[in-house]
Design an enzyme around this catalytic site. Structure first.
Site, PDB file in Angstrom:
ATOM      1  N   HIS A 125     -15.491  31.171  11.806  1.00  0.00           N
ATOM      2  CA  HIS A 125     -15.155  31.965  10.626  1.00  0.00           C
ATOM      3  C   HIS A 125     -16.176  31.764   9.524  1.00  0.00           C
ATOM      4  O   HIS A 125     -16.702  30.665   9.334  1.00  0.00           O
ATOM      5  CB  HIS A 125     -13.765  31.567  10.113  1.00  0.00           C
ATOM      6  CG  HIS A 125     -13.533  30.076  10.102  1.00  0.00           C
ATOM      7  ND1 HIS A 125     -13.676  29.320   8.972  1.00  0.00           N
ATOM      8  CD2 HIS A 125     -13.226  29.193  11.097  1.00  0.00           C
ATOM      9  CE1 HIS A 125     -13.443  28.047   9.270  1.00  0.00           C
ATOM     10  NE2 HIS A 125     -13.178  27.935  10.558  1.00  0.00           N
ATOM     11  N   GLU A 163     -16.998  27.378  16.284  1.00  0.00           N
ATOM     12  CA  GLU A 163     -16.120  26.446  16.993  1.00  0.00           C
ATOM     13  C   GLU A 163     -15.659  26.945  18.355  1.00  0.00           C
ATOM     14  O   GLU A 163     -14.572  27.464  18.478  1.00  0.00           O
ATOM     15  CB  GLU A 163     -14.916  26.065  16.134  1.00  0.00           C
ATOM     16  CG  GLU A 163     -14.165  27.206  15.485  1.00  0.00           C
ATOM     17  CD  GLU A 163     -13.036  26.687  14.579  1.00  0.00           C
ATOM     18  OE1 GLU A 163     -12.322  25.764  14.978  1.00  0.00           O
ATOM     19  OE2 GLU A 163     -12.883  27.229  13.476  1.00  0.00           O
ATOM     20  N   ASP A 219     -10.363  17.456  14.124  1.00  0.00           N
ATOM     21  CA  ASP A 219     -10.991  18.521  13.332  1.00  0.00           C
ATOM     22  C   ASP A 219     -10.865  18.149  11.859  1.00  0.00           C
ATOM     23  O   ASP A 219      -9.758  17.906  11.367  1.00  0.00           O
ATOM     24  CB  ASP A 219     -10.283  19.841  13.640  1.00  0.00           C
ATOM     25  CG  ASP A 219     -11.056  21.060  13.166  1.00  0.00           C
ATOM     26  OD1 ASP A 219     -11.767  20.971  12.142  1.00  0.00           O
ATOM     27  OD2 ASP A 219     -10.912  22.125  13.799  1.00  0.00           O
TER      28      ASP A 219
END
Ligand code: MN
Ligand code: MN
Length: 307
Positions: A157, A192, A86
């Protein structure tokens, strides 16, 4: 995409992010040191004139998220593992956040595909006016169709300048409280999905070597500690940073003062997130800009990996 102007910085962050993920896919191999992978990707981001928006996270098997190598970490990519890499890039505070899963175990091809399909479902649903509940429902269904579960307490987010988690979340399951919360044109979101064959949620376990300044206010009668805190804020603002960077950038000679800041609640040390039943975990992520009739993925994660 002709309907409004994107900041040039966010497009640049997206293009560097894409190349950083390509590098991640190339160098993440069985037996390679995690430290080498993280440092090469972070070095690449800096060589392109950007900065890591957070330390490269390398999460193996049942670890879902939040682990970066410690200074001198000797861990290597285990054989037959499932590895999530990530990566965050920022250009002048404009952030791209994206991730890929690399599998060295053919038994988990379906699990890896499930997270990819989840991201595809979310990206094809995202547009001005869609509710976050609808996104969550579509991610959930795409993952379930392949026989796996999404991780329900890990979410995408909203992103703002210098703010990785800017309020609104993007669930990976249908969630009633998101029925009236909508994506709006011009907003930026990291999406995600995580898929697992375990319980479907994560719990904290141990520390990540990833930190973030919570409050940069002066500390009374602690001049040296205040100075360190100010320096961390000046360099990283509210973005996550690695203990590795504190040493390699000469911000401190050791980590004892950083740990004092953690104890005082001025700096947060993220816990590592592991699957509750130690199920295997896959993840794909991209950052998108919402437009009227869809969204624009910045890294193009889906096109980097065959589903
Ligand atoms: Mn991420
Ligand atoms: Mn994210």
């Amino acid at each position: 995409m002709a309907d409004f102007q994107l900041a040039e910085e966010i497009l640049k962050a997206g293009s560097i992010e894409r190349d950083a993920l390509k590098l991640a896919l190339d160098i993440t191999q069985e037996g390679v040191e995690l430290l080498e992978i993280a440092e090469r990707i972070e070095g690449f981001i800096r060589s392109r004139g950007a900065a890591p928006a957070f330390p490269v996270n390398i999460s193996i098997d049942g670890v879902a998220a939040h682990y970066t190598p410690a200074p001198g970490d000797e861990k290597r990519i285990p054989p037959r593992s499932i590895v999530k890499v990530d990566v965050g890039v920022h250009v002048n505070g404009y952030i791209a956040d994206a991730a890929v899963t690399v599998s060295f175990n053919p038994d988990y091809t379906g699990l890896v595909r499930a997270a990819w399909k989840g991201l595809e479902a979310a990206i094809s649903t995202a547009r001005d006016g869609v509710t976050l509940n609808t996104i969550g429902k579509n991610v959930y269904e795409a993952i379930k169709r392949l026989g796996y579960k999404p991780i329900e307490n890990l979410m995408g987010h909203k992103i703002e300048r210098y703010e990785l988690h800017a309020g609104k979340s993007v669930p990976n399951v249908p969630a009633l409280e998101y029925r009236f919360v909508k994506m709006r044109r011009g907003e930026v979101y990291a999406i995600e999905p995580f898929a697992t064959d375990g319980a479907g949620y994560v719990v904290d376990q141990g520390y990540s070597n990833i930190y973030r300044v919570v409050s940069a206010r002066r500390i009374k009668k602690e001049a040296e500690l205040s100075k360190l805190l100010q320096e961390l804020w000046r360099r990283f603002r509210g973005l996550p940073f690695a203990s590795r960077w504190v040493l390699s950038e000469g911000i401190a000679d050791d980590l004892s003062q950083l740990e004092r800041l953690v104890k005082m609640g001025r700096v947060y040390h993220y816990p590592t997130l592991v699957e509750a039943k130690r199920g295997m975990v896959s993840q794909f992520e991209d950052t998108v800009v919402v437009v009227d009739d869809g969204c624009r993925p910045l890294a193009g994660t889906l096109s980097l990996v065959a589903p």
